[in-house]
Structure formats: C-alpha cells, structure tokens
Design a protein around this motif. Structure first.
Motif, mmCIF file in Angstrom:
data_model
loop_
_atom_site.group_PDB
_atom_site.id
_atom_site.type_symbol
_atom_site.label_atom_id
_atom_site.label_comp_id
_atom_site.label_asym_id
_atom_site.label_seq_id
_atom_site.Cartn_x
_atom_site.Cartn_y
_atom_site.Cartn_z
ATOM 1 N N UNK A 142 17.094 39.461 64.848
ATOM 2 C CA UNK A 142 16.907 39.903 66.236
ATOM 3 C C UNK A 142 18.249 40.107 66.935
ATOM 4 N N UNK A 143 18.265 40.988 67.939
ATOM 5 C CA UNK A 143 19.506 41.334 68.627
ATOM 6 C C UNK A 143 20.233 40.106 69.160
ATOM 7 N N UNK A 144 19.496 39.191 69.785
ATOM 8 C CA UNK A 144 20.136 38.005 70.364
ATOM 9 C C UNK A 144 20.854 37.197 69.278
ATOM 10 N N UNK A 145 20.226 37.049 68.119
ATOM 11 C CA UNK A 145 20.854 36.308 67.026
ATOM 12 C C UNK A 145 22.060 37.072 66.482
ATOM 13 N N UNK A 167 24.102 39.095 68.162
ATOM 14 C CA UNK A 167 25.227 38.970 69.102
ATOM 15 C C UNK A 167 25.802 37.564 69.068
ATOM 16 N N UNK A 168 24.941 36.560 68.977
ATOM 17 C CA UNK A 168 25.416 35.173 68.904
ATOM 18 C C UNK A 168 26.275 34.972 67.664
ATOM 19 N N UNK A 169 25.803 35.481 66.529
ATOM 20 C CA UNK A 169 26.569 35.334 65.291
ATOM 21 C C UNK A 169 27.906 36.073 65.389
ATOM 22 N N UNK A 170 27.888 37.278 65.909
ATOM 23 C CA UNK A 170 29.103 38.088 65.985
ATOM 24 C C UNK A 170 30.116 37.499 66.961
ATOM 25 N N UNK A 171 29.635 36.883 68.016
ATOM 26 C CA UNK A 171 30.553 36.235 68.963
ATOM 27 C C UNK A 171 31.307 35.108 68.268
ATOM 28 N N UNK A 172 30.584 34.296 67.516
ATOM 29 C CA UNK A 172 31.238 33.219 66.779
ATOM 30 C C UNK A 172 32.256 33.744 65.777
#
Length: 264
Positions: A225-228, A230-235
């Motif tokens: 999912x998009x939220x996951x 973006x969260x992964x990519x931010x880290x």
C-alpha cells in the motif's frame, strides 16, 4: 571455471555471457547453476558496480529452456504442495535471484530473445537491443503457456500487450518491444556495444551504496500500500543520507567537482 557461461570483469563492469551458441544459448541446469554463481560473485565483488548480461554470437540472446536439459530436479508430485521442490526448480531459482543481485543489470541483446530468454532479458533492469532483434513468447504454439516468465513480463507490459504476446506466440521487433515496455533502447547493430559500454560506464560512476539501496528499495515496495511504501522509503532515505557517499556527493556538488564515491 565455467562451461556454459563466460564471466569477465573489466572497468568495474562484470560481463556475463551465455555461452552455448550451438544451442542458441538455451538454458539448462548447468547454465542456471553457473549464472547463479556468477551473480553471487558480482554481488560480493566490491570492484563490480554494473553487470552486463548477453549471449554469445548474434543469432540468439537466449532461446529459452533447453527442453532436454532443464528441469531434471523438478518434482513429479503435486507442484503446489511440494514447495521445496518448486524452490529447487531452475527457472524459479534464476528469476527470483535478480532482486537480490545488488548491482544494476543491463541486458545486451545482439540476438533474438524468446520464451524463457525473453523472461531472462525482462528480468534485467535495462534492456539494450540491436534493431534487428526479435522477441516472442511462443509457448502457446506447442500447447504450453509462459507460466514462469509471465510473472516477470507482467511487471513490464500492460495486460492487453501481454495477452497478445501470450495468445499468438508471434515475434515482435525490438522497436515494438520498446513501445510496450520490454526494451529500454533500440540501437543500430553497429552501435550496440558502444551504447551498452557507454551506459555501463555512466552507471558505474554513480555511488555503489546509492545504487544498491535504491534498487533494493524499488523491489521492497512492490505491491505494498502507498502508506507503507512511503514509510519504507523515508527510512531508506534517512539511512542513505547518512552514508559517506551521500556526504561526498553533496560536497562535490557544492564544490562543483566530480564525486569520488567509495561505496560506503
């Protein structure tokens, strides 16, 4: 060291050549084993920053599976129930190895890529093809279906184009392959090596750690999912920004010089 492939390293580029031209570089168990070993060598060699995958001669990049020499380890039992047997299957081991290879992979197509050979090319990150190369999934012509490579091709091609390939088994040109997403660039045959070498040099000059972590992130977010995502990519961005290569790249940009990346 190898019988079915040739492995060479020069100027930070590992060149892996399918070396069964008498069999149109078709895949057998030995070739798959040697390819996996070569991929592991390239992954673990800090001097290698890019992998180029090609086929010997100009007749075929790869004609797919050698029906007399691939799959001896396949299970005769229930393929769904026997997960261990599936994971020992040669095509399974080969196609699932690409995401963890750790280095950008360029397919150099001087010859035709059909059946599993097209899947092998499509599994690479970039595909550079000579303008007279043909591509096809001819399995339907013998009552089969491109089951294993469909997972790879479907990631590159829209469904309407994919179904046409699968249903007809017809050969398409490299230019058509570019239009539908299977090929990155099409060049005149006499410029193929020049363009592949140019592209490999360009990529080899980038940060190895940036390439590796970026490539891993590309595969890691697939299907989430998009939220996951973006969260992964931010880290990943935070971790990458803390590397020596990122600091060197920013400093070089501010000082208006070429960066000297170390892969750390």
């Amino acid at each position: 060291m190898y019988e079915a492939i040739v492995y060479e390293v020069a100027d930070r580029v590992a060149r892996v050549t399918l070396n069964r031209p008498e069999a149109r570089n078709s895949l057998n168990d030995r070739m798959v084993d040697e390819l996996l070993d070569a991929f592991g060598r390239a992954r673990d060699d800090d001097e290698v920053r890019v992998v180029v995958l090609t086929g010997a001669g100009d007749r075929a990049f790869c004609a797919g599976a050698d029906l007399g020499g691939l799959g001896a380890r396949q299970s005769a039992g229930d393929p769904v129930a026997d997960r261990d047997a599936i994971r020992q299957n040669a095509p399974f081991r080969l196609f699932t190895a690409f995401p963890s290879l750790g280095k950008p992979v360029i397919a150099r197509l001087a010859g035709h890529a059909v059946a599993g050979g097209l899947g092998l090319a499509a599994a690479c990150d970039l595909v550079i093809a000579a303008d007279d190369v043909k591509l096809a999934t001819p399995e339907v012509n013998v009552g089969l279906w491109p089951m294993m490579i469909m997972a790879i091709i479907n990631r590159n091609v829209a469904p309407k184009h994919a179904f046409k390939l699968y249903y007809t088994g017809e050969r398409i040109s490299a230019a058509e392959g570019r239009e539908i997403g299977l090929v990155t660039e099409v060049v005149p045959r006499d410029r193929l090596d020049e363009r592949v070498d140019e592209l490999a040099r360009t990529i080899a000059g980038k940060s190895p750690v940036g390439l590796r972590r970026g490539r891993e992130a590309f595969f890691a977010i697939e299907g989430r999912p998009l939220e996951e995502q973006v969260e992964h990519l931010l880290g990943e961005l935070v971790a990458l920004a803390a590397t020596e290569d990122a600091r060197e790249g920013i400093t070089a940009f501010l000082e208006r010089r070429e960066p000297d990346f170390k892969g750390r």
